[in-house]
Design a protein around this motif. Structure first.
Motif, PDB file in Angstrom:
ATOM      1  N   CYS A   1     -23.036   2.151  20.134  1.00  0.00           N
ATOM      2  CA  CYS A   1     -23.099   1.535  18.802  1.00  0.00           C
ATOM      3  C   CYS A   1     -23.646   2.536  17.789  1.00  0.00           C
TER       4      CYS A   1
ATOM      5  N   CYS B   1     -21.912  -4.087  13.413  1.00  0.00           N
ATOM      6  CA  CYS B   1     -23.166  -4.770  13.737  1.00  0.00           C
ATOM      7  C   CYS B   1     -24.052  -4.676  12.489  1.00  0.00           C
TER       8      CYS B   1
ATOM      9  N   CYS C   1     -23.300   1.631  14.528  1.00  0.00           N
ATOM     10  CA  CYS C   1     -23.317   0.806  13.312  1.00  0.00           C
ATOM     11  C   CYS C   1     -24.680   0.900  12.631  1.00  0.00           C
TER      12      CYS C   1
ATOM     13  N   CYS D   1     -18.523  -0.657  19.376  1.00  0.00           N
ATOM     14  CA  CYS D   1     -18.530  -1.812  18.474  1.00  0.00           C
ATOM     15  C   CYS D   1     -18.313  -1.378  17.038  1.00  0.00           C
ATOM     16  N   GLN D   2     -18.224  -2.370  16.185  1.00  0.00           N
ATOM     17  CA  GLN D   2     -18.046  -2.093  14.758  1.00  0.00           C
ATOM     18  C   GLN D   2     -18.692  -3.211  13.961  1.00  0.00           C
TER      19      GLN D   2
HETATM   20 ZN   LIG Z   1     -22.447  -1.758  16.685  1.00  0.00          ZN
END
Ligand SMILES: [Zn+2]
Ligand SMILES: [Zn+2]
Ligand SMILES: [Zn+2]
Ligand SMILES: [Zn+2]
Length: 708
Positions: free
Chosen positions: A64, A54, A66, A51-52
């Motif tokens: 993740c 968060c 983030c 992901c990116q």
């Molecule tokens: Zn994330």
């Protein structure tokens, strides 16, 4: 319960879909005894998207990364992501901030709690170049025997040549044995200090320091009583008394001029106050007054701002404005008016801020004799006021604009006793700058220096030396100190050297720290950028999220530690999926090679034993729930009256155990059953009673479960 999906009740519950899927997978594993790669991917959340952005780091997603470092404008309270200003502050006080601008700007004095009164007085004395020179020329052997003089000389030497913007006054204050925590009266302090110094200095064989206190500060007065009948002065009138300061009333008086008039005022002695004249041998009317015999080179004027209130037995500060000139003509104040000018220039103003007598704060405004600049001395802080004693654009302390016509002030009785004499308040040369008058509600002490021009220096010295004819005079206009005596120079040099070294060390520490922080930030950014694993096929390593955070934040990260995510079998426990991250091999190699520790937990290090155990527990829990349901139905049917004789009667002990089992999660059917069929019908009542109790407990338990 030790079911992995509800490991912690504090956690946000997982979406029930996920829980169901995980349970299904575990049931499947339990049934088949086999674990596939897909099972692993699902149970360890490996398939969660990289992901990116968060807002906070997603715990349940090992992919993740983030939120581990703050956003570009954000910062942390500690560690490498603090604001740079906080990091610099954590290095301790910056010695460069204590650097003195130049030796031309005076140094301040540290406040030891409530020693601002002493600091202000010490600065007044130090800024007097004649006094300073006198103190700095005391012989070494005298200093050795006189700790007060020794510390004063050291203090002055530091004020003179220290590279620091302020000097520690503690060693000197200590020798005076003052109580640092108690605010003293600056006037009392000056009086005590001058008499102490005068006594100590009498040990000096060197002419200048030996009598420097008397030479600068001592004047003399007489208390003159004159008989109105024979016109003779009393015998006591010829007695000359020394003074080191003039104490003037300010209550009801608006200016220094008025206060001096008040001081020299003639008091009529008549009626009950009549005086006995030795010559007339009778009680007669008389006049009494103070006569100024000689004036010192430094005229120290104490303004009696504190008045004693007999009613409350307390002192009260008079806060009315009081005005005083930049230039004070004292010639006609002498009882024998001098033949030369006696012009005094305002050189220092001691200011008391606050209304209470024993509190408040003292500062001093002092004129630099060499350059004519005024400086404000507020303990450690010294600031330039320019040519004006209250600063160029000061408010509160107003100076009256110079008036074109000299203000003629009628004095009721002059010092010379001529009732018609008129004192011009402004200098006759009409120099408007020197005619300025200042006004202050806080000025507490004024220092005026006698103006000594080369033309009349000799003459004034003669006037002043009436009592002191043997004293040599040195020209005070050329007493700049270009060098200190070597013993004092050495000490100041040493202090300066250690200060310079402290500055150097600080600079080094700051540079090292900032470089380290910058390197660490770059390292964290780089490794995090290559941390995510993009595919299932790639090799990867598990890393403890806990350690990863320490590494992201700490200036000096600890040794890599993966033991928290290890199970008892030394593998990676599926239950720890929320406490670990999945690192690419390249990121892992960088961290592992730099920080050591371990252990390395790779892709294949999932724990088969733990998985099987979890699957087993889940299935057990399933069947326990089923059996509990059966017992509940049994109880319900009994309570609703569907009790068929001889069918549901059980022993007291067994139901006791059932109740116990509702409280503690033990399978009730696994307990030994003494008798499943009750033979005695009369037992029915107590059994129903037990079932009622059971029902009550069940309700409580179920309500409790719902609460959770
Ligand atoms: Zn994330
Ligand atoms: Zn008389
Ligand atoms: Zn203070
Ligand atoms: Zn295990």
């Amino acid at each position: 319960m030790n079911r992995p999906t509800t490991r912690s009740k504090n956690k946000k519950p997982k979406p029930s879909d996920d829980v169901d899927k995980i349970s299904d997978t575990l049931r499947k594993i339990h049934a088949s005894g086999e674990i596939t790669q897909d099972d692993i991917n699902q149970l360890y959340n490996i398939g969660k998207p990289v992901c990116q952005g968060c807002r906070v780091n997603a715990k349940d997603n090992p992919n993740c990364f983030c939120g581990l470092i703050p956003s570009p404008n954000g910062s942390r309270k500690s560690g490498i992501w603090q604001k740079m200003s906080d990091i610099i502050q954590s290095l301790g006080p910056d010695p460069f901030k204590e650097l003195r601008a130049s030796l031309d700007s005076p140094a301040g004095l540290t406040n030891l709690g409530a020693t601002c009164y002493a600091n202000s007085i010490l600065q007044c004395l130090y800024m007097n170049t004649t006094f300073r020179k006198g103190v700095l020329s005391i012989e070494v052997d005298v200093l050795r025997k006189q700790p007060v003089l020794d510390q004063l000389a050291r203090l002055f030497a530091q004020l003179h040549a220290s590279k620091r913007a302020f000097v520690d006054s503690a060693p000197f204050i200590k020798t005076l044995e003052l109580d640092n925590g108690v605010q003293q009266d600056s006037h009392e302090f000056l009086t005590l200090l001058l008499s102490l110094l005068e006594r100590c200095l009498s040990n000096s064989r060197s002419v200048v320091p030996r009598t420097i206190v008397q030479d600068l500060f001592r004047g003399s007065v007489s208390h003159v009583t004159t008989c109105s009948r024979c016109g003779k002065d009393s015998e006591a009138s010829s007695k000359i008394e020394d003074f080191y300061e003039l104490e003037l009333n300010v209550l009801g008086l608006k200016s220094l001029d008025e206060s001096l008039d008040d001081y020299l005022r003639v008091e009529e002695l008549n009626g009950e106050n009549q005086y006995f004249c030795e010559s007339c041998e009778a009680r007669v009317d008389a006049s009494r007054s103070i006569k100024l015999r000689t004036l010192p080179r430094v005229l120290n004027i104490q303004l009696k701002r504190y008045v004693f209130l007999p009613k409350t037995t307390t002192k009260k500060k008079i806060t009315s404005a009081f005005s005083f000139p930049r230039e004070l003509d004292m010639r006609k104040r002498l009882c024998d008016p001098a033949q030369v000018d006696l012009i005094y220039d305002l050189s220092a103003i001691l200011i008391h801020k606050g209304t209470a007598v024993n509190s408040g704060h003292y500062i001093a405004h002092i004129r630099d004799e060499k350059r004519g600049q005024w400086w404000e001395f507020d303990d450690e802080h010294v600031s330039n006021l320019g040519d004006h004693p209250f600063g160029e654009d000061s408010s509160g302390h107003k100076s009256k604009p110079p008036q074109k016509e000299p203000l003629v002030h009628s004095s009721p009785v002059s010092a010379a006793g001529d009732a018609t004499d008129v004192l011009p308040q402004f200098a006759e040369n009409g120099d408007s700058e020197h005619s300025e008058i200042f006004s202050s509600a806080d000025a507490y002490m004024l220092m005026y220096n006698l103006r000594q021009t080369n033309v009349h220096l000799r003459k004034t010295s003669m006037v002043l030396d009436a009592n002191n004819t043997e004293t040599e005079r040195t020209d005070s206009t050329s007493n700049d100190i270009t060098s200190l005596p070597s013993y004092l120079r050495d000490e100041v040099d040493e202090l300066n050297a250690s200060y310079v070294e402290a500055c150097h060390q600080y600079k080094l520490r700051k540079e090292t720290t900032l470089r380290l922080i910058e390197e660490r930030r770059q390292e964290v950014r780089l490794i995090l950028s290559e941390a995510p694993v993009q595919s299932f096929e790639e090799p990867f390593y598990w890393i403890s999220a806990n350690w990863l955070r320490l590494w992201v934040d700490n200036i000096m990260p600890p040794v890599l530690d993966n033991t928290l995510i290890q199970c008892s079998h030394g593998k990676v426990h599926m239950a720890e999926v929320g406490s670990m991250k999945r690192l690419s091999a390249s990121a892992w190699v960088k961290l592992f090679s730099k920080y050591g520790g371990g252990p390395a937990l790779a892709k294949d290090d999932y724990c088969v034993d733990c998985l099987k155990e979890a699957a087993h527990k889940l299935v057990c829990a399933d069947s326990y729930r089923d059996r509990r349901k059966t017992v509940k139905e049994l109880a319900d049917s009994v309570l609703s009256g569907n009790c068929t004789d001889g069918t549901y009667y059980v022993s007291k002990a067994w139901y006791g155990c059932v109740i116990f089992c509702y409280v503690f999660p033990i399978d009730p059917l696994s307990l030994p059953v003494t008798s499943q069929k009750c033979l005695d019908k009369s037992y029915l009542g107590p059994v129903i009673e037990y079932l009622r109790i059971l029902e009550e407990i069940r309700k409580i338990i179920f309500i409790k479960c719902e609460d959770e």
